[in-house]
Design a protein around this motif. Structure first.
Motif, PDB file in Angstrom:
ATOM      1  N   ILE A 200      61.030  11.686 -57.249  1.00  0.00           N
ATOM      2  CA  ILE A 200      60.141  11.679 -56.263  1.00  0.00           C
ATOM      3  C   ILE A 200      60.767  12.806 -55.352  1.00  0.00           C
ATOM      4  O   ILE A 200      61.512  13.287 -54.863  1.00  0.00           O
ATOM      5  CB  ILE A 200      60.674  10.407 -54.985  1.00  0.00           C
ATOM      6  CG1 ILE A 200      61.085   9.281 -55.901  1.00  0.00           C
ATOM      7  CG2 ILE A 200      59.748  10.080 -53.687  1.00  0.00           C
ATOM      8  CD1 ILE A 200      60.766   8.120 -55.314  1.00  0.00           C
ATOM      9  N   LYS A 201      59.533  13.777 -55.336  1.00  0.00           N
ATOM     10  CA  LYS A 201      59.642  14.975 -54.767  1.00  0.00           C
ATOM     11  C   LYS A 201      58.973  14.617 -53.415  1.00  0.00           C
ATOM     12  O   LYS A 201      57.822  14.401 -52.142  1.00  0.00           O
ATOM     13  CB  LYS A 201      57.877  15.769 -55.110  1.00  0.00           C
ATOM     14  CG  LYS A 201      58.098  16.819 -53.955  1.00  0.00           C
ATOM     15  CD  LYS A 201      59.055  17.782 -54.329  1.00  0.00           C
ATOM     16  CE  LYS A 201      58.809  19.404 -53.958  1.00  0.00           C
ATOM     17  NZ  LYS A 201      59.846  20.674 -53.792  1.00  0.00           N
ATOM     18  N   GLU A 202      59.802  15.036 -52.306  1.00  0.00           N
ATOM     19  CA  GLU A 202      59.849  14.510 -50.473  1.00  0.00           C
ATOM     20  C   GLU A 202      59.691  16.644 -49.903  1.00  0.00           C
ATOM     21  O   GLU A 202      60.282  17.215 -50.499  1.00  0.00           O
ATOM     22  CB  GLU A 202      60.820  14.322 -50.051  1.00  0.00           C
ATOM     23  CG  GLU A 202      60.872  12.409 -50.736  1.00  0.00           C
ATOM     24  CD  GLU A 202      61.883  12.129 -49.692  1.00  0.00           C
ATOM     25  OE1 GLU A 202      62.791  12.207 -48.665  1.00  0.00           O
ATOM     26  OE2 GLU A 202      62.243  10.455 -49.538  1.00  0.00           O
ATOM     27  N   THR A 203      58.445  15.997 -49.281  1.00  0.00           N
ATOM     28  CA  THR A 203      58.412  17.581 -48.786  1.00  0.00           C
ATOM     29  C   THR A 203      57.818  17.336 -46.931  1.00  0.00           C
ATOM     30  O   THR A 203      57.274  16.543 -47.362  1.00  0.00           O
ATOM     31  CB  THR A 203      57.240  18.667 -49.124  1.00  0.00           C
ATOM     32  OG1 THR A 203      57.374  18.413 -50.569  1.00  0.00           O
ATOM     33  CG2 THR A 203      57.743  19.454 -48.801  1.00  0.00           C
ATOM     34  N   SER A 204      58.485  18.337 -45.679  1.00  0.00           N
ATOM     35  CA  SER A 204      58.109  17.559 -44.471  1.00  0.00           C
ATOM     36  C   SER A 204      57.220  19.059 -44.734  1.00  0.00           C
ATOM     37  O   SER A 204      57.301  20.391 -44.103  1.00  0.00           O
ATOM     38  CB  SER A 204      59.177  17.848 -43.851  1.00  0.00           C
ATOM     39  OG  SER A 204      60.048  17.714 -44.415  1.00  0.00           O
ATOM     40  N   ILE A 205      56.071  18.320 -43.403  1.00  0.00           N
ATOM     41  CA  ILE A 205      54.725  18.970 -43.378  1.00  0.00           C
ATOM     42  C   ILE A 205      55.165  19.544 -41.553  1.00  0.00           C
ATOM     43  O   ILE A 205      54.332  18.048 -41.401  1.00  0.00           O
ATOM     44  CB  ILE A 205      53.885  19.221 -44.197  1.00  0.00           C
ATOM     45  CG1 ILE A 205      53.702  18.628 -45.491  1.00  0.00           C
ATOM     46  CG2 ILE A 205      52.610  20.082 -43.291  1.00  0.00           C
ATOM     47  CD1 ILE A 205      53.744  19.732 -46.281  1.00  0.00           C
ATOM     48  N   THR A 206      55.450  20.306 -41.037  1.00  0.00           N
ATOM     49  CA  THR A 206      55.129  20.924 -39.426  1.00  0.00           C
ATOM     50  C   THR A 206      53.528  20.894 -39.728  1.00  0.00           C
ATOM     51  O   THR A 206      52.660  21.652 -40.297  1.00  0.00           O
ATOM     52  CB  THR A 206      55.472  21.491 -39.163  1.00  0.00           C
ATOM     53  OG1 THR A 206      56.841  21.673 -39.840  1.00  0.00           O
ATOM     54  CG2 THR A 206      55.810  21.914 -37.688  1.00  0.00           C
ATOM     55  N   HIS A 207      51.939  20.206 -38.708  1.00  0.00           N
ATOM     56  CA  HIS A 207      51.304  20.579 -38.730  1.00  0.00           C
ATOM     57  C   HIS A 207      51.529  21.185 -37.279  1.00  0.00           C
ATOM     58  O   HIS A 207      51.930  21.986 -36.604  1.00  0.00           O
ATOM     59  CB  HIS A 207      50.223  18.895 -38.045  1.00  0.00           C
ATOM     60  CG  HIS A 207      50.370  18.508 -39.273  1.00  0.00           C
ATOM     61  ND1 HIS A 207      49.702  18.387 -40.551  1.00  0.00           N
ATOM     62  CD2 HIS A 207      51.380  17.205 -39.911  1.00  0.00           C
ATOM     63  CE1 HIS A 207      49.655  17.401 -41.610  1.00  0.00           C
ATOM     64  NE2 HIS A 207      50.722  17.208 -40.834  1.00  0.00           N
ATOM     65  N   SER A 208      49.869  21.750 -36.949  1.00  0.00           N
ATOM     66  CA  SER A 208      49.531  22.933 -35.635  1.00  0.00           C
ATOM     67  C   SER A 208      49.756  22.045 -34.382  1.00  0.00           C
ATOM     68  O   SER A 208      50.263  22.921 -33.483  1.00  0.00           O
ATOM     69  CB  SER A 208      48.048  23.327 -35.847  1.00  0.00           C
ATOM     70  OG  SER A 208      46.684  22.713 -36.173  1.00  0.00           O
ATOM     71  N   ASP A 209      49.367  21.196 -34.022  1.00  0.00           N
ATOM     72  CA  ASP A 209      49.952  20.383 -32.844  1.00  0.00           C
ATOM     73  C   ASP A 209      51.512  20.384 -32.904  1.00  0.00           C
ATOM     74  O   ASP A 209      51.932  19.745 -31.822  1.00  0.00           O
ATOM     75  CB  ASP A 209      48.988  19.159 -33.154  1.00  0.00           C
ATOM     76  CG  ASP A 209      49.284  17.667 -33.971  1.00  0.00           C
ATOM     77  OD1 ASP A 209      49.811  18.277 -34.910  1.00  0.00           O
ATOM     78  OD2 ASP A 209      48.810  16.697 -33.763  1.00  0.00           O
ATOM     79  N   GLY A 210      52.346  20.524 -34.055  1.00  0.00           N
ATOM     80  CA  GLY A 210      53.413  20.613 -34.030  1.00  0.00           C
ATOM     81  C   GLY A 210      54.031  19.214 -34.715  1.00  0.00           C
ATOM     82  O   GLY A 210      56.217  19.059 -35.001  1.00  0.00           O
ATOM     83  N   HIS A 211      53.163  17.704 -34.473  1.00  0.00           N
ATOM     84  CA  HIS A 211      54.303  16.672 -35.321  1.00  0.00           C
ATOM     85  C   HIS A 211      54.899  17.118 -37.293  1.00  0.00           C
ATOM     86  O   HIS A 211      53.519  17.821 -37.495  1.00  0.00           O
ATOM     87  CB  HIS A 211      52.915  15.154 -35.105  1.00  0.00           C
ATOM     88  CG  HIS A 211      51.910  15.435 -36.093  1.00  0.00           C
ATOM     89  ND1 HIS A 211      50.678  15.968 -35.825  1.00  0.00           N
ATOM     90  CD2 HIS A 211      51.524  14.692 -37.124  1.00  0.00           C
ATOM     91  CE1 HIS A 211      49.641  15.376 -37.105  1.00  0.00           C
ATOM     92  NE2 HIS A 211      50.242  14.944 -38.137  1.00  0.00           N
ATOM     93  N   THR A 213      54.419  15.525 -40.997  1.00  0.00           N
ATOM     94  CA  THR A 213      55.461  14.291 -41.735  1.00  0.00           C
ATOM     95  C   THR A 213      55.755  14.727 -42.409  1.00  0.00           C
ATOM     96  O   THR A 213      56.110  15.689 -43.501  1.00  0.00           O
ATOM     97  CB  THR A 213      53.671  13.977 -41.725  1.00  0.00           C
ATOM     98  OG1 THR A 213      53.114  15.620 -42.633  1.00  0.00           O
ATOM     99  CG2 THR A 213      52.970  13.322 -40.577  1.00  0.00           C
ATOM    100  N   VAL A 214      55.482  13.980 -44.033  1.00  0.00           N
ATOM    101  CA  VAL A 214      56.714  13.717 -44.753  1.00  0.00           C
ATOM    102  C   VAL A 214      55.936  12.831 -46.109  1.00  0.00           C
ATOM    103  O   VAL A 214      54.707  11.952 -46.241  1.00  0.00           O
ATOM    104  CB  VAL A 214      57.983  13.007 -44.667  1.00  0.00           C
ATOM    105  CG1 VAL A 214      59.410  12.520 -45.835  1.00  0.00           C
ATOM    106  CG2 VAL A 214      58.677  13.262 -43.862  1.00  0.00           C
TER     107      VAL A 214
END
Length: 238
Positions: A200-211, A213-214
């Motif tokens: 399982i590949k887990e990656t945290s993504i920081t979006h332009s509005d700061g929130h 998601t994984v």
């Protein structure tokens, strides 16, 4: 396809320079600050390794500087996180690189080269078994994990008429993927993980509005590729 960035291959894995990617993305943030902020959600030794590259200094001499060798998967994620036009261009480039890398015939070629380098002797009793044995050995030798959709393409390239959606359904029905709807839907079952068929590949993504998601993505290991290829080919013959 024009080369946007130099790609090297080590241990049957495509890698790119973090410094070259940083330059190509035309980021304003300093390289060191970019690394400190963007690399925290990735694992050293799996997504990247520390390396050295040469930088030209004022007198024209080449000075070794700290660099990082990135997997293509990590490079794609960094492109998406950059939120730039160049990021979109480079991400599409990496997606095409992966598509060609995971093409069934390319997998076979790489596997055959590995076997030759190791002076392995292929013992195949008849000509009809030769393509299957070569393919199984090449996948076993490969350390590349692939998406389930790519596994469907590999199976089709070996005579198994199956698409991505039907493969997902078969894997759910067979107890390899979780069939219960929810956050774990289509994730590998405990049994599959214990057998070493998936990662399982887990990656945290920081979006332009700061929130943040994984993203969770099931990927088929080399062992899993060989397991399912043998399984489907055997069922096809039966």
């Amino acid at each position: 396809m024009n080369e946007l960035i130099q790609v090297t291959v080590q241990n049957d894995q495509q890698l790119v320079s973090a410094r070259e990617l940083h330059k190509g993305l035309e980021l304003k943030k300093h390289f060191t600050d970019w690394v400190k902020q963007s690399f925290r959600d990735f694992e050293e030794g799996e997504d990247f390794t520390t390396s050295l590259s040469g930088a030209v200094v004022g007198n024209g001499a080449i000075k070794p500087v700290k660099d990082y060798a990135l997997t293509i998967d990590m490079a794609k994620q960094l492109c998406m996180m950059s939120h730039t036009t160049q990021g979109k261009i480079y991400r599409k480039y990496f997606i095409e690189l992966e598509r060609k890398w995971n093409d069934p015939m390319e997998v076979v070629k790489r596997g055959y080269t590995i076997l030759q380098d190791e002076n392995a002797q292929l013992k195949i009793e008849n000509e009809s078994m030769k393509p299957k044995a070569l393919f199984a050995d090449s996948v076993s030798a490969s350390k590349t994990t692939i998406l389930i959709g790519d596994l469907a393409k590999v199976l089709r390239g070996n005579g198994v008429n199956i698409g991505q959606n039907r493969l997902f359904q078969i894997l759910r029905d067979g107890g390899y993927l979780i069939s219960r709807k929810g956050t774990s839907y289509n994730m590998p079952t405990q049994r599959s993980m214990e057998l070493g068929l998936f990662r399982i590949k887990e990656t945290s993504i920081t979006h332009s509005d700061g929130h943040v998601t994984v993203n969770k993505t099931p990927k088929v290991t080399g062992k899993g590729q060989q397991y399912f290829i043998n399984k489907f080919l055997a069922e096809k013959e039966a």
